[in-house]
Design an enzyme around this catalytic site. Structure first.
Site, short mmCIF file in Angstrom:
data_model
loop_
_atom_site.label_atom_id
_atom_site.label_comp_id
_atom_site.label_asym_id
_atom_site.label_seq_id
_atom_site.Cartn_x
_atom_site.Cartn_y
_atom_site.Cartn_z
CG ASP A 81 -7.74 -3.00 -9.84
OD1 ASP A 81 -7.71 -3.92 -9.00
OD2 ASP A 81 -8.07 -1.83 -9.56
CG HIS A 82 -11.73 -4.43 -9.32
ND1 HIS A 82 -12.32 -5.07 -8.26
CD2 HIS A 82 -11.07 -3.38 -8.81
CE1 HIS A 82 -12.03 -4.42 -7.13
NE2 HIS A 82 -11.25 -3.39 -7.44
O1 G3H Z 1 -8.81 -1.51 -7.19
C1 G3H Z 1 -8.60 -0.31 -7.03
C2 G3H Z 1 -8.55 0.29 -5.74
O2 G3H Z 1 -9.28 -0.46 -4.85
C3 G3H Z 1 -8.65 1.78 -5.71
O3 G3H Z 1 -9.55 2.31 -4.78
O4 G3H Z 1 -9.90 4.48 -5.90
O5 G3H Z 1 -10.80 4.06 -3.64
O6 G3H Z 1 -8.36 4.31 -3.96
P1 G3H Z 1 -9.64 3.89 -4.56
ZN ZN Z 2 -10.47 -2.18 -5.98
#
Ligand code: G3H
Ligand code: ZN
Length: 288
Positions: A81-82
């Protein structure tokens, strides 16, 4: 079984349900998320962010998560992620991740397109799926320096066409790390994006999305809904209660039990809201 985004998102995005992507930080939450998905017989995405890989080296985390995925009775995607650099993405691919996200959302458009395309080529060479981001989903915590920029539908079209990515994260009113469900979703903007982009859309910051909006979003072309904070709260808040109720306990394995059960409960609840049960009913009818 370990799968890429392509094996699960296309079907979801065109059939009125969405797949949950959960941020996980180790074995305890990952295994409970997968158990919840198995009970619903639905695919799921295990996602690791920078916090997670700073805590556990990505090679080790990759092994844990891909082994969990391979032993699961449902399709499980293991996704970075990211990711913000070539190194992070390449390390994830080497660690066995079946999918990555390159987040160039803070860069000027041309640079975001250039980097995302380069990484999409690398990911695809290794049969790994890739998500990009256009516009920018910001953070509710002002100490995290990230711009919030709504996605411009025409830019989303150009971004997807020029990069060749498999799924695209769009900014339509959500913010990362919200603890309350207060996001104001811009459905008109989402509709316009849908008209111009044919790949599955991804919603980040979905802890802050109201249940009725999660249901509504899953009926759009949204294939992946990212949820992180909700599970962190489930684990952490239950852990706090455990410490309070058992001041003499020191065995972490005993202390993890209730937080893990709570993670499973919340993960299951979110997957049901996103349409896991409708998906299963649909499959049963098709198999009749
Ligand atoms: O990439 C991760 C998500 O966008 C999680 O977002 O922690 O606000 O649910 P959140
Ligand atoms: Zn995110």
């Amino acid at each position: 079984m370990l799968v890429t985004l392509n094996e699960i998102l296309k079907e979801a995005s065109y059939n009125g349900y969405a797949i949950a992507g959960f941020n996980v930080f180790g074995y305890e939450d990952a295994i409970m998320v997968v158990e919840a998905a198995e009970e619903l017989n639905t695919p799921v995405i295990l996602m690791t962010n920078r916090d997670a890989v700073m805590h556990i080296p990505i090679k080790i985390l990759g092994n844990i998560l891909t082994e969990i995925a391979k032993s699961a009775s449902v399709p499980v995607c293991v996704h970075l992620d990211h990711g913000k650099s070539v190194e992070e993405i390449v390390d994830a691919i080497k660690a066995g991740f079946s999918s990555v996200m390159y987040d160039g959302s803070q860069l000027p458009l041309e640079e975001n397109i250039r980097n995302t395309k380069e990484l999409a080529d690398i990911a695809h060479y290794f049969d790994v799926s890739i998500e990009g981001e256009i516009g920018s989903v910001g953070y509710s915590d002002p100490s995290i320096k990230a711009k919030s920029i709504y996605t411009i539908p025409e830019e989303a079209k150009v971004f997807v066409e020029k990069t060749g990515i498999d799924a695209v994260a769009v900014a339509i009113g959500t913010l990362h790390r919200m603890q309350a469900q207060k996001a104001d979703i811009q459905y008109e903007r989402l509709r316009e994006i849908e008209k111009l982009v044919s790949i599955p859309l991804v919603i980040h910051g979905s802890t802050g999305v109201k249940d009725e909006d999660l249901i509504k979003l899953s009926k759009y072309r949204v294939g992946k809904v990212n949820i992180g904070t909700a599970l962190r709260m489930a684990f952490g808040n239950t852990m706090r209660e455990e410490f309070r109720d058992n001041p003499k306990e020191f065995d972490r394995l005993k202390m993890f039990k209730k937080p893990m059960i709570e993670v499973k409960r919340v993960a299951k609840e979110k997957m049901i809201i996103l349409g896991a049960e409708q998906r299963e009913n649909l499959r049963r009818v098709e198999n009749c």
